[in-house]
Every structure is written in C-alpha cells, then in structure tokens.
Write a protein that holds these residues in place. Structure first.
Motif: not given
Length: 722
Positions: A515-517, A523-525, A703-707, A712-713
């Motif tokens: 649905d989005g980027p 989605a990829g990494p 970003w740290p939370s997503a990791l 995905p970032l």
C-alpha cells in the motif's frame, strides 16, 4: 500421523463435526448441518500448512469412512491445448485427446477413493456416473492417444468399483475391454476413421451388457434420457453426451455439469435416508490447490448444483478444499470464520448470507494464520534433544541453543509452518556440533546434508527452471533490473524470462501488493518492495544465490552480479544513486559508500539523505567465503582508529551505516545496546545537519524501535519551517 501445529480446530473440531466421526477413535459425534454441509475452504499462502491439514485428515479417516482426494495442480501439469484437456493422464503424456478434461479426471480420482468398501459401508458402484464417464471416454476411431487414455481410465474405474470380473470370471482389463469394442466395430458399417458415433454406441452397450443388471441399466439410461430432450433410442442420450463432451467449450461444460450431478446423486443413494436419519458418518472429499482453473471448475459445478437444489435434496458429501488466495473475489457470499472460531462451532448458514441462492453462499472459508512464537517454541522443543549433550570442558557452552533463537527463528520464518519446521530440523542437526546462534539460521543443513535454504526453495517453487530464474532475479529491485540480470545471465528459450518470473510470482500469490513505500510485511528491509516482494522467499532466494555463486561450478559470481546492477542503476541518474550505493555495499565495498554518504550529508535535505541510507542498508551481505562479517564491530567503533584523518562526521556515518546494515539482516539479533548505538549516531548527526535536526531527531527515535521489532524503517517525513 502428520504433525500439525495450531491447526487442531480444523482436524479435531470442525471436520469431525461435519462428518460425524471423531478424528482419532471410532466414536460417532453429533453432526453439524445434518442436511447440507458447507464446502470448507482453507486459504493461505505457500507453506502455510494447507496440504498438511489435508494430509492429517487423510491419515485420520482413511479406511474409516469413504474418502476421496484430488490435487488439482497435478491435473494437466504441463499445460493443455485449448479444448483438448490436459496433456498428461495417469502420469503419461497424452496429445490430441478430446476424451478427457480436468473435471472428468477429478471425478475419476474421487470414484477411486470413494468406491472401495470400508467397515460399515458397502462398495459404492456409482450407477449413474459410470455410464457417463464411460460414454465421454469413448474415442475417435484411429486416434491412438484417445484409445490409450480410455484403456487406462476404464481399467481404473472397473477395479475401483469391483467390476473387473466378467461373466466367465476372467479379469477384464482396459486393453481387453477396448479390444472387444474394436471387435464389435469390425462388424459395423464402414465409417470414416475419425467417426465417434459407432465407438460411443459400442462402449455404452458393452458397459451395460457386462457390468450392470438389467434393472439398474434401465434406471441409469432413464436418468440420462430425462436430461436429453429428443432422445428416442435406448442409449441415444449417452451417445449424445459423448458428442457434446468431445465438442468442447460450452458443450463440454454442460456435460461436466451433468456428470457432477450424477456423482452427487449416486452418493445420496449410497448414503440412504435411513443412514442420514441415524447420523451415520458422511463421506469425505479432500481437494488441494482449488485456486487453479481445474479447482475453480470443479468447485463451481458442485456449488452451483447445491444452490440450484436449494437444500431440498442435500447430498451427504463433506468437502474440505485448500487454495492459495483469500477467495473473497470468487466466493463473495462465503461465510468467513477465523481458525479459533471453528473449534466448537462453524456458525455457518446459507440463509444468513446476502444472497442465499448464490453458489458461493455454500462456502465456509477459514484462513490459516501464521504460527505464533509459542508454536515455534514447541517445534524447537521437539527438535532439541530431551537430554542434550553436555559441552566439553573448555568449549564455553557449545552444543547449546541461543536464548533468543525462538524469536529469531519465528522472525525469519514469519510464522510459516513449512519454513519453521525445516529450520527446526536443521537446528536439531546442528545441536551437538556447535552452538546454534541466530546468525547461523540460513546456514543450517538437513539430516541428509542438504542446505535447508535449498530444500525450502525447492518446496516453495516447484519448477526447477523457475527456481533458477528466481534465484538469479532475487537481487533485482524491479522489473527493469530483473530484465538486465536475465539478459546477461539467464538461460532460457523464451524471449522475456523476467516477464515469465513476474507472471509466476503474481499467479502464485508471491507478489502481494504493497500500500505504500513503508507498508508492512511485504516491504523489503529498506521499506521498498523488490522484484521478489515476499520477504521470506526473497531471503531464501538470496541465501541460495550467495551459496551457489561461490560453488566450484557457479557461473554467477556475486560481485559480478552486483557490478552489473550497479551499472544498470547508474544509468538512471540521480534516481538510481541509492541502488548504486546499495549494490556497491552488497559487493562488500563499504568505504566508497561511506565516503559518498558523508559527502552528500551537508548538501542534501535530511529526508532525502535518510531515504537513501535506508535503501542502501537493505543490501544483502556478500558470501562468507569472500567476505568477513565485521559489521557490528565497525558499528561499535572498533575501526575508528583505522581512519585517523577522517572527521567525526565520517566516522559517525561509518558506524551508523554498518550498524543499520547489520540490524537490517533477517537473522540479526536486535539487542538493546545495538539499537541504542543507532539512536546515538542519529542523534549526533541531527545536531550536525544544517537544516535537518527535526527529521534526523525523529529518525533517532523511530528507527531504533523499528529495528527492535524488526519492522521496515519508517520513511522520513520532511519538516518545513513555517
């Protein structure tokens, strides 16, 4: 017994209540829907356990009640000419044959399964269906392919229904049967070689004369005559049936509709009203790959017949089918129930749907969800020895499982039962040899010594040539990059192998829309969906490309592939720069990537710089045989002293790049200190950028939370000053 995880609501709940028989013991249970039962449609992607559920049901009920099974993907597996039916029959190639179709092959398979006697049930003779199947199996005189197909089918049908002995007690094989028809034709009037009429008439006559009592023959003929207006002679209706079938198209579909009606009517007769009253366990049919053209045709005919009858004459058949897609488009009025809901009650009713007369109102869909971490932990418990070998003195815990291995295995497999099961078997194989760390999950081997990734790709992508294509194309960002790879390296007789792969991924539900980027699981990494959009499949294919690129017989060197893609994206200008850097990094050349990212940090807007960075760090790492993985050591600053002349910005970008690259790896362990390292580097850069403090500060938080959660970032959002 097939081992299942988290699928018991179906195997021990819903299906036993539909058939009226417990799945383990010979114990009758109350039947749900004693009249018309819904078609249970299991949905889910590749490796989600659909076939395993059908296997478990077959294991539970084989020999205990009448059971038929068909795999629609195995019908005509090599394709078929329009109107000619499948090109394979019984495993043998058949060309130029118009006396078969997917529906007829399916009915034959179901007769073979349902006809033999089981305790408490007599043999089912299919008195209506068999004359129809024999009639449409008639062959044109002189057509060897059709005659060979007829011999094989007649042999199997006679054996399944206990009709293989003739009046003299001799075995009546298809070869003899067809030869006897030929002998009858020798005395008939001369006809063109390709004439069907005398063959069909002789086949029908011989079937009734040899295998059916006079009264049964009269009933069967009458049944077909009622459905063929204008038939005047004794067997004319069945000969007309054969003509229609061989014409193909709409004519054939009308015949298939009649044959399915005969099949269900025969089952209703065999089950009997007194058996229905006594709630005797009902016959069961298991259908795999129902999303195929053959599956849609067969289910469509069955559901249409049930809808037309309006429940006034319900058949006893319980149907459990499995398919890849969600079924919402083809079966709009189906009732959907989640897996936990069917454990105690299916809660299905045709009258509850928006259009009760619609065929799809007879469907109950149940999606098979991914396994939870608890089920993966259970798999690991089964794989790990109950009394593990104690580590030898001085080995510091070798032969052990990493404490976070269940989380890593669940994350890598994405809860797919097939991947989780094979990975757990690989863990079992490694236990006793060395400590099993998350980083080793893509390097596991089976007990037979095969790489687990190789076996998984083989199980998920059934065609060898397509596997080869997709392993190569797994590095591609999009169709254009895939075309560049295919043109340089793919071996194919077709003009556009990348287009073939794209079509295959779409048809096999591997190319799920995004649905989005930075949309969710497809989605990829780096947030950007690649040519192979499914994260698990892409990870496995890339792992296979790494492994095979360094093999002695390998013809696709890793660095050469990435160099080709780097040149391809360089031709796109500024828009291709993130992918130029990505493939530079994938080849193991980190220094020029750090230099370029440091250089453009001051001149680019912060959102653009972060967007480029997150695409770059999604790069797969090089093969271990060609590259030493020191990403985390560099991320924590171990190599800062190697760059004494570099400024702090350069060293920070170097640490950040390697930290993100490491943590974006599907098998990386996102510990608190590693995520904090990313937060620290981004926070420092936020203070340094001339206009991007807000954007970089937001990334240092998100970003740290997503990791940590292995998401995905998130795409950075530009912040504009009012």
């Amino acid at each position: 017994m097939t081992q299942l995880y988290a699928r018991n609501p179906l195997v021990q709940g819903l299906v036993p209540r539909l058939v009226g028989l417990a799945h383990e013991r010979h114990r009758v249970v109350p039947q749900d829907y004693p009249g018309e039962a819904p078609v249970v449609l299991l949905t889910g992607g590749h490796g989600m356990g659909k076939t395993a559920v059908l296997d478990a049901l077959a294991d539970a009920y084989e020999g205990r009640l009448p059971l038929g099974r068909a795999d629609f993907a195995a019908l005509g597996a090599d394709g078929a000419a329009p109107g000619a039916g499948p090109v394979r029959f019984g495993g043998l190639p058949v060309t130029g044959a118009s006396n078969t179709s997917d529906v007829v092959e399916t009915l034959e398979l179901l007769v073979e399964g349902l006809a033999p006697p089981v305790p408490g049930y007599g043999r089912r003779r299919f008195r209506r269906l068999l004359p129809g199947l024999f009639a449409v199996t008639s062959w044109h005189k002189g057509n060897a392919a059709e005659q060979a197909l007829a011999q094989a089918r007649i042999t199997r049908l006679l054996a399944a229904c206990g009709m293989e002995a003739d009046d003299e007690g001799e075995t009546s094989t298809g070869v003899r049967w067809v030869a006897d028809v030929g002998a009858q034709l020798a005395y008939a009037d001369q006809n063109p070689d390709q004439d069907l009429q005398p063959v069909a008439a002789a086949v029908v006559r011989q079937f009734f004369d040899r295998h059916v009592r006079r009264r049964e023959a009269r009933v069967a003929r009458g049944w077909y005559e009622e459905r063929a207006t204008g038939a005047t002679e004794e067997s004319e209706a069945l000969v007309r049936l054969s003509f229609r079938f061989h014409r193909g198209g709409d004519f054939r579909q009308a015949v298939e509709r009649t044959l399915v009606e005969a099949f269900l009517a025969d089952l209703s007769d065999a089950y009997g009203s007194w058996q229905q009253f006594a709630r005797r366990p009902r016959p069961l049919v298991l259908l795999d790959n129902a999303h195929t053209e053959a599956g849609r045709a067969m289910l469509g005919l069955l559901l249409a017949h049930r809808a037309e009858s309006g429940g006034s004459h319900p058949d006893p058949l319980v149907v459990v089918a499995a398919q890849l897609d969600s079924a919402t488009g083809r079966y709009p009025y189906a009732v959907r129930r989640e897996l936990p809901e069917v454990a105690t009650a299916a809660a299905w009713s045709r009258a509850d749907t928006a259009s009760p007369s619609s065929p799809s109102a007879g469907v109950l869909t149940t999606p098979l969800p991914p396994l939870g971490q608890a089920e993966v932990l259970e798999m690991l418990d089964a794989a790990y020895p109950a009394h593990p070998v104690q580590p030898a003195q001085g080995t510091h815990g070798a032969h052990t499982l990493h404490p976070q291995l269940p989380t890593a295995l669940h994350r890598l497999s994405r809860g797919q039962p097939l991947a989780a099961q094979l990975l757990c078997e690989g863990v079992r194989q490694m236990v006793g040899e060395r400590s099993v760390e998350p980083e080793l999950l893509l390097d596991l081997s089976t007990p037979e010594g095969r790489p687990v990734t190789e076996l998984l790709v083989e199980r998920l992508i059934g065609t060898a040539q397509m596997r080869d294509h997709l392993v190569l194309l797994s590095l591609a960002r999009d169709r254009a990059a895939a075309d560049a790879l295919a043109e340089a390296y793919a071996v194919s007789t077709t003009q556009f192998p990348a287009a073939e792969a794209e079509r295959y991924l779409r048809e096999e539900q591997w190319a799920a829309p995004v649905d989005g980027p930075d949309a969710g699981p497809d989605a990829g990494p780096g947030g950007q969906p690649d040519f192979v959009a499914d994260p698990l499949l892409r990870t496995l294919l890339v792992a296979e490309l790494r492994r095979t690129s360094t093999a002695p017989t390998g013809t696709r060197p890793w660095r050469a592939l990435n160099r080709l893609l780097r040149e391809h994206h360089a031709a796109r200008g500024d828009a291709g720069e993130p992918d130029v850097l990505r493939h530079t990094l994938a080849a193991g050349d980190a220094e020029p990537v750090v230099d370029r990212l440091t250089e453009c940090f001051w001149s680019w807007e912060a959102a653009r710089w972060l967007g480029c960075l997150r695409r770059v760090v999604s790069a797969p790492h090089p093969p271990g045989a060609e590259w030493a993985d020191r990403r985390w050591e560099i991320a924590r600053g171990d190599d800062d002293r190697r760059h004494p002349d570099a400024d702090e910005d350069h060293r920070t970008v170097n640490r950040l790049l390697h930290g993100l690259w490491y943590l974006a790896d599907p098998v990386a362990e996102p510990t608190a200190d590693r995520c904090d390292g990313v937060r620290t580097q981004l926070g420092f850069l936020a203070m340094r950028h001339p206009s991007g403090f807000a954007v970089l500060h937001e990334a240092s938080t998100e970003w740290p939370s997503a990791l940590w959660e292995h998401r995905p970032l998130p795409m950075p959002r530009p912040h504009r000053t009012p």
